[in-house]
Design a protein around this motif. Structure first.
Motif, PDB file in Angstrom:
ATOM      1  N   LEU A 134     -35.289 -36.575 -25.973  1.00  0.00           N
ATOM      2  CA  LEU A 134     -33.976 -36.983 -25.558  1.00  0.00           C
ATOM      3  C   LEU A 134     -33.731 -38.585 -25.389  1.00  0.00           C
ATOM      4  O   LEU A 134     -32.796 -39.185 -25.631  1.00  0.00           O
ATOM      5  CB  LEU A 134     -33.796 -36.440 -24.055  1.00  0.00           C
ATOM      6  N   PHE A 135     -35.014 -39.200 -24.888  1.00  0.00           N
ATOM      7  CA  PHE A 135     -34.778 -40.718 -24.812  1.00  0.00           C
ATOM      8  C   PHE A 135     -34.669 -41.257 -26.254  1.00  0.00           C
ATOM      9  O   PHE A 135     -33.679 -42.274 -26.339  1.00  0.00           O
ATOM     10  CB  PHE A 135     -36.073 -41.231 -24.184  1.00  0.00           C
ATOM     11  N   MET A 136     -35.420 -40.962 -27.156  1.00  0.00           N
ATOM     12  CA  MET A 136     -35.005 -41.654 -28.378  1.00  0.00           C
ATOM     13  C   MET A 136     -33.834 -41.143 -29.157  1.00  0.00           C
ATOM     14  O   MET A 136     -33.128 -41.971 -29.682  1.00  0.00           O
ATOM     15  CB  MET A 136     -36.153 -40.762 -29.434  1.00  0.00           C
ATOM     16  N   ARG A 137     -33.176 -40.096 -28.649  1.00  0.00           N
ATOM     17  CA  ARG A 137     -31.901 -39.579 -29.152  1.00  0.00           C
ATOM     18  C   ARG A 137     -30.654 -40.572 -28.624  1.00  0.00           C
ATOM     19  O   ARG A 137     -29.969 -41.257 -29.313  1.00  0.00           O
ATOM     20  CB  ARG A 137     -31.588 -37.971 -28.623  1.00  0.00           C
ATOM     21  N   PHE A 138     -30.767 -40.730 -27.224  1.00  0.00           N
ATOM     22  CA  PHE A 138     -29.837 -41.846 -26.733  1.00  0.00           C
ATOM     23  C   PHE A 138     -30.214 -43.057 -26.976  1.00  0.00           C
ATOM     24  O   PHE A 138     -29.386 -44.038 -26.921  1.00  0.00           O
ATOM     25  CB  PHE A 138     -29.786 -41.737 -25.121  1.00  0.00           C
ATOM     26  N   GLY A 140     -31.243 -44.252 -29.908  1.00  0.00           N
ATOM     27  CA  GLY A 140     -31.123 -44.422 -31.288  1.00  0.00           C
ATOM     28  C   GLY A 140     -32.194 -44.644 -32.026  1.00  0.00           C
ATOM     29  O   GLY A 140     -32.237 -45.290 -33.090  1.00  0.00           O
ATOM     30  N   ILE A 141     -33.501 -44.151 -31.730  1.00  0.00           N
ATOM     31  CA  ILE A 141     -34.615 -44.481 -32.285  1.00  0.00           C
ATOM     32  C   ILE A 141     -34.981 -43.136 -33.051  1.00  0.00           C
ATOM     33  O   ILE A 141     -34.849 -41.944 -32.720  1.00  0.00           O
ATOM     34  CB  ILE A 141     -35.874 -44.349 -31.169  1.00  0.00           C
ATOM     35  N   GLY A 142     -34.970 -43.384 -34.448  1.00  0.00           N
ATOM     36  CA  GLY A 142     -35.350 -42.233 -35.272  1.00  0.00           C
ATOM     37  C   GLY A 142     -36.659 -41.804 -35.587  1.00  0.00           C
ATOM     38  O   GLY A 142     -37.576 -42.366 -35.152  1.00  0.00           O
ATOM     39  N   LEU A 143     -36.755 -40.511 -36.019  1.00  0.00           N
ATOM     40  CA  LEU A 143     -38.153 -40.014 -36.268  1.00  0.00           C
ATOM     41  C   LEU A 143     -38.388 -40.559 -37.817  1.00  0.00           C
ATOM     42  O   LEU A 143     -37.974 -40.424 -38.643  1.00  0.00           O
ATOM     43  CB  LEU A 143     -38.062 -38.595 -36.246  1.00  0.00           C
ATOM     44  N   ASN A 144     -39.691 -41.178 -37.570  1.00  0.00           N
ATOM     45  CA  ASN A 144     -40.480 -41.708 -38.857  1.00  0.00           C
ATOM     46  C   ASN A 144     -41.740 -41.735 -38.716  1.00  0.00           C
ATOM     47  O   ASN A 144     -42.349 -41.216 -37.628  1.00  0.00           O
ATOM     48  CB  ASN A 144     -40.011 -42.932 -39.143  1.00  0.00           C
ATOM     49  N   LEU A 145     -42.581 -42.166 -39.622  1.00  0.00           N
ATOM     50  CA  LEU A 145     -44.302 -42.027 -39.390  1.00  0.00           C
ATOM     51  C   LEU A 145     -44.662 -42.750 -38.214  1.00  0.00           C
ATOM     52  O   LEU A 145     -45.453 -42.596 -37.489  1.00  0.00           O
ATOM     53  CB  LEU A 145     -44.848 -42.549 -40.821  1.00  0.00           C
ATOM     54  N   ILE A 146     -44.038 -44.059 -38.017  1.00  0.00           N
ATOM     55  CA  ILE A 146     -44.254 -44.841 -37.112  1.00  0.00           C
ATOM     56  C   ILE A 146     -44.143 -44.249 -35.782  1.00  0.00           C
ATOM     57  O   ILE A 146     -44.802 -44.235 -34.633  1.00  0.00           O
ATOM     58  CB  ILE A 146     -43.702 -46.579 -37.231  1.00  0.00           C
ATOM     59  N   SER A 147     -42.864 -43.732 -35.371  1.00  0.00           N
ATOM     60  CA  SER A 147     -42.524 -43.108 -33.970  1.00  0.00           C
ATOM     61  C   SER A 147     -43.449 -41.901 -33.886  1.00  0.00           C
ATOM     62  O   SER A 147     -44.027 -41.672 -32.628  1.00  0.00           O
ATOM     63  CB  SER A 147     -41.168 -42.877 -33.913  1.00  0.00           C
TER      64      SER A 147
END
Length: 217
Positions: A134-138, A140-147
């Motif tokens: 939810l935090f990543m959604r708001f 604006g952090i995308g899902l990638n290998l680093i995250s």
């Protein structure tokens, strides 16, 4: 010649009035060969803020529409898709997280010999991950290998903290809500301290210069 051109006064005149339009062969300045056949190479790059995997999916959907339209005239082929490696990496990372959760469940079951303990600890993982997503959604952090790698490390910290709290509850054996809260509160300093020391280890990564620093941040 008949292409309309807007004039300064707002009128429209054909392009042929101002320019000579004719068929001719342009001198080639580059070439692209695929399997020994001359072709046209197109490089597709995502715009900032869009995900690589979503861009690849949208391109595949667009090609599915274009192929029947140009059948017999043009053939579309994807020569290289770097997002396939990203998808494999994400899949492997998710698989590693799943194996880690199973390993945690089995080890805790062996050590504590109580089914409730691994169930409680494993239940803390999806509950915490929901808050993270939810935090990543708001934010604006995308899902990638680093995250996702960061999330995998975070899951380990969640498990550590959960074990400390559950162990305090088992030792105290409180029955009332106030006793449970007091037993959990007694672990606050240990849990917060261990979490911050782990975070401090990764703090220097934030100050990396250039693209690497931006990526890890």
């Amino acid at each position: 010649r008949r292409i309309p051109v807007l004039t300064a006064g707002g009128g429209v005149v054909p392009l042929g009035r101002y320019a000579r339009v004719y068929w001719d062969a342009k001198e080639p300045t580059s070439f692209f060969h695929h399997n020994g056949t001359e072709a046209v190479g197109i490089f597709v790059e995502k715009i900032p803020g869009s995900g690589s995997l979503n861009t690849a999916r949208n391109l595949q959907a667009a090609l599915a529409v274009l192929r029947p339209i140009f059948a017999g005239d043009l053939e579309f082929q994807i020569i290289d898709d770097p997002t396939e490696e990203i998808a494999r990496g994400i899949g492997n990372l998710l698989l590693a997280i799943a194996f880690g959760c199973v390993a945690v469940f089995v080890i805790l079951l062996i050590l504590f010999r109580r089914l409730a303990v691994p169930l409680i600890v494993c239940a803390s993982i999806p509950a915490s991950m929901t808050a993270v997503f939810l935090f990543m959604r708001f934010a604006g952090i995308g899902l990638n290998l680093i995250s996702l790698s960061g999330i995998a490390i975070g899951i380990g910290m969640i498990v550590d903290n959960s074990i400390v709290v559950v162990d305090a509850l088992i030792r105290g054996r409180p029955s009332a809500a106030a006793g449970i809260a007091s037993a959990a509160e007694s672990t606050t300093n240990a849990v917060v301290g261990s979490t911050f020391t782990t975070l401090l280890v990764f703090l220097p990564v934030v100050f990396l210069p250039g693209v690497s620093g931006a990526l890890f941040r």
